[in-house]
Each structure stands twice: as structure tokens, then as C-alpha cells.
Design an enzyme around this catalytic site. Structure first.
Site, mmCIF file in Angstrom:
data_model
loop_
_atom_site.group_PDB
_atom_site.id
_atom_site.type_symbol
_atom_site.label_atom_id
_atom_site.label_comp_id
_atom_site.label_asym_id
_atom_site.label_seq_id
_atom_site.Cartn_x
_atom_site.Cartn_y
_atom_site.Cartn_z
ATOM 1 N N VAL A 1 -9.095 -3.308 0.939
ATOM 2 C CA VAL A 1 -9.798 -3.965 2.035
ATOM 3 C C VAL A 1 -11.318 -3.775 1.949
ATOM 4 O O VAL A 1 -12.055 -4.350 2.750
ATOM 5 C CB VAL A 1 -9.279 -3.502 3.415
ATOM 6 C CG1 VAL A 1 -7.831 -3.902 3.600
ATOM 7 C CG2 VAL A 1 -9.500 -2.017 3.623
ATOM 8 N N TYR B 1 -5.622 11.323 2.184
ATOM 9 C CA TYR B 1 -5.496 9.878 1.998
ATOM 10 C C TYR B 1 -6.786 9.151 2.386
ATOM 11 O O TYR B 1 -7.272 8.273 1.657
ATOM 12 C CB TYR B 1 -4.319 9.361 2.818
ATOM 13 C CG TYR B 1 -4.146 7.865 2.800
ATOM 14 C CD1 TYR B 1 -3.690 7.208 1.661
ATOM 15 C CD2 TYR B 1 -4.451 7.094 3.921
ATOM 16 C CE1 TYR B 1 -3.530 5.828 1.640
ATOM 17 C CE2 TYR B 1 -4.302 5.724 3.913
ATOM 18 C CZ TYR B 1 -3.842 5.095 2.774
ATOM 19 O OH TYR B 1 -3.695 3.731 2.759
ATOM 20 N N TYR C 1 0.264 -7.107 -1.029
ATOM 21 C CA TYR C 1 1.021 -7.050 0.215
ATOM 22 C C TYR C 1 1.805 -8.343 0.422
ATOM 23 O O TYR C 1 2.491 -8.794 -0.488
ATOM 24 C CB TYR C 1 0.087 -6.722 1.399
ATOM 25 C CG TYR C 1 -0.804 -5.550 1.102
ATOM 26 C CD1 TYR C 1 -0.263 -4.295 0.827
ATOM 27 C CD2 TYR C 1 -2.183 -5.691 1.032
ATOM 28 C CE1 TYR C 1 -1.070 -3.210 0.518
ATOM 29 C CE2 TYR C 1 -3.005 -4.607 0.730
ATOM 30 C CZ TYR C 1 -2.444 -3.374 0.471
ATOM 31 O OH TYR C 1 -3.241 -2.322 0.162
ATOM 32 N N LYS D 1 -4.725 3.540 -4.806
ATOM 33 C CA LYS D 1 -3.287 3.829 -4.822
ATOM 34 C C LYS D 1 -2.696 3.715 -6.227
ATOM 35 O O LYS D 1 -1.709 4.384 -6.545
ATOM 36 C CB LYS D 1 -2.558 2.880 -3.864
ATOM 37 C CG LYS D 1 -2.971 3.037 -2.415
ATOM 38 C CD LYS D 1 -2.389 1.940 -1.536
ATOM 39 C CE LYS D 1 -2.866 2.059 -0.096
ATOM 40 N NZ LYS D 1 -2.365 0.955 0.758
ATOM 41 N N SER E 1 -7.608 0.646 -1.093
ATOM 42 C CA SER E 1 -6.233 0.690 -1.599
ATOM 43 C C SER E 1 -6.105 0.538 -3.103
ATOM 44 O O SER E 1 -5.027 0.758 -3.653
ATOM 45 C CB SER E 1 -5.372 -0.375 -0.903
ATOM 46 O OG SER E 1 -5.098 0.001 0.429
#
Length: 317
Positions: free
Chosen positions: A270, A204, A252, A80, A77
Site C-alpha cells: 500500500v 510486523y 489480494y 512479506k 506488504s
């Protein structure tokens, strides 16, 4: 553990920082509080959690590092941040009609808020929001072209062409990505996915499987931190806005706690990676694959807090 003798205000001498990082690496291994790897992705399940690397690029270009800073890992992530940078470069503020800018307070793969808010994800860093960003990047091009843009952007940011997609990790994610498929199809049902769901998902999954090491990732973060000599990939305004999203949404449902304890903007993955920026001062990359209960690296979060305490760096002053 090194103290604060090397600090002058918020200025940290390279020698003092290097001594601190070396001692921090030893402390992390002595603590041996590693957490658990992301075993729901088979390729990541086999990674030894007892690993730690850190790299810091200072404003004047000096690089300090310790531990496994040159060992490659799946950035997941953290990618992103860079896909958002690509999309902002392509369509600018229009992306915010499709995705919000608010913290989610929920797991990164939660479908609950997506249902309540009728298919408009809370922010671009939860999985649903990242799927929308990837979908926008894919619009009008093939998945191969979209991935080439993301990889090219990251290579340019890092100043390093030796950055690639780990195909085994990408295939592993495709096999186990049912939650992301559910999110993509839910987005599609609300008209917030322009491309076939399989195209967006495939792009993705491969984006998340990009492999980097801490040295490469810290260098790539220079353009967000606004360091002198960094590639001009982002305007000052967009870099500042990405930094704000990293602070409020980058961890998050642990984002508020990270901001409270560390005081710097960071984006986790992760795979155990963490990209962190101290605007105008430093770009920091930390890696340790063991995760805590919220899916963030346990050792990297601890190291980030220790680094902030030692340097005095904070976006709050």
C-alpha cells in the site's frame, strides 16, 4: 511509445528496454491517472501520488530504469515476500501447518475468512497470514533480533546495506493499526500466535516500514527470479513456490485480474510499490504511491501490463 523492434523472441535488448522505460515514464505522467494514497496511515497520507519510478534488472545483470527509481518509499506488504523467505529458511515446510496457500478473494485486512476458517489464514500475503509468518520468525528471539534478520536478509538480497526502517512510518502504523490488532488477537484466540500479540504486531509494523527504492527492490528480487549471480538465499524449489504465491495471492482480491492482464508474478504494497519477477529473465520494481480501489498501485499496475506487452515476458510461456 517504443515499439517491439528491440525484441527477439522473449529476449529484449537493454537499449530497447531503456528506450521503452523512458517513454513509459512520460506516458504515465501524461495519463496522470494516479489514484489515492493510503491515507489511513498518516505518514503515507502526505505522500504526493503523482510520482512514478521503475527499475528492471536483466538476467545478465544490466539495470534499466526511469523516473523516480532512486527515491525511497515504504515497501509495506512487499516485505512479506522476504519475511516468508526468512521463515522458509528457518523451519521449511512446517510454516504451512499455520497458514494456507490459497487466494483469499477478500481485502488484505479482512477478518471474515479468518473467522470462518478457525484462525488459519488463507495465505501468507494477507495481513493475518503475514502476522503468522512474523510470529514464527519472532519465536525464540526478541523483536529486535527478528527485525535484524529481516533487514539482513533484504540487504543481502539487494546487495546493499543502505536499507533501513522508517521509524516515523512504523510509529504511524502502530497508532492506526487497530484492524491488525484485531487480527492478531483473533489469531491468538485460536492458538495460532505463539508470542504476545504486541510483540508480533510491533515487529510486523516495523517490517512493513522498511524503506527501499526501485533499484534496491529490483536487485533484491533477483534471488526469487533465479537470475545468474543472485545471492543464494533461496533454493530453486522455494523460489518457485514463492513465485506461485505472488502470482495467485500477491494482489489480494485483484490477483486473478493481475495474472490475467500481466501474466507475471507480483507482490504489491500500500506504499505503492510492486515487486515483479519474470523467472530466469528479469526482476522488476515499480513504484507509484496512488492506489486503486483494491489497495494496489494504479500506475504501477498499468506500467506492469505495458511492460509485459512490450517484452512478451510471461510465466505461462
Amino acid at each position: 511509445m517504443a515499439g517491439v523492434a528491440g525484441k527477439q523472441g522473449n529476449h529484449v535488448t537493454p537499449q530497447a528496454l531503456q528506450e521503452f522505460l523512458t517513454a513509459l515514464n512520460e506516458e504515465i505522467h501524461e495519463r496522470a491517472d494516479w489514484g489515492e494514497v493510503a491515507d489511513y496511515i498518516p505518514e503515507l497520507a502526505d505522500v504526493d501520488p503523482a510520482q512514478f519510478g521503475i527499475a528492471v534488472v536483466l538476467a545478465h545483470g544490466t539495470v534499466c530504469s526511469a523516473g523516480a527509481a532512486s527515491k525511497g518509499f515504504s515497501i509495506q506488504s512487499v516485505s512479506k515476500v522476504f519475511s516468508l523467505g526468512c521463515v522458509l529458511g528457518r523451519i521449511g515446510e512446517q510454516i504451512w501447518t499455520r497458514v494456507g496457500r490459497e487466494p483469499s478473494g477478500s481485502r488484505f485486512d479482512s477478518i471474515l475468512l479468518l473467522e470462518l476458517e478457525k484462525g488459519r489464514p488463507r495465505n501468507p500475503f494477507i495481513n493475518a497470514g503475514a502476522l503468522v509468518v512474523t510470529d514464527e520468525l519472532l519465536t525464540g528471539r526478541t523483536p529486535r533480533d527478528a527485525l535484524s534478520e529481516i533487514i539482513g536478509y533484504i540487504r543481502a538480497a539487494a546487495g546493499d546495506d543502505d536499507i533501513h526502517i522508517d521509524k516515523a512510518v512504523a510509529q504511524s502504523e502502530e497508532k492506526t493499526g487497530d484492524r491488525n490488532r484485531a487480527l492478531a488477537n483473533y489469531l491468538k484466540s485460536y492458538g495460532n500466535l505463539k508470542n504476545p500479540a504486541d510483540y508480533t504486531l510491533g515487529t510486523y509494523f516495523h517490517q512493513c516500514a522498511i524503506e527501499m527504492n526501485c533499484l534496491q527492490l529490483a536487485n533484491a528480487g533477483r534471488c526469487i527470479a533465479g537470475l545468474p549471480g543472485a545471492p543464494m538465499l533461496l533454493s530453486e524449489t522455494r523460489a518457485r513456490r514463492i513465485t506461485a504465491l505472488m502470482l495467485t495471492c500477491g494482489h489480494y482480491d485483484e490477483s486473478g485480474d493481475f495474472a490475467f492482464r500481466v501474466g507475471l508474478a507480483g507482490k504489491s504494497g500500500v506504499g505503492g510499490g510492486l515487486l515483479m519477477v519474470a523467472p530466469d529473465r528479469a526482476s522488476i520494481a515499480i513504484w507509484s504511491p496512488g492506489l486503486n480501489e483494491t489497495g494496489n498501485s494504479r500506475a504501477a499496475n498499468y506500467a506492469a501490463e505495458r511492460l509485459a506487452q512490450f517484452t512478451g515476458w510471461s510465466i505461462f510461456g
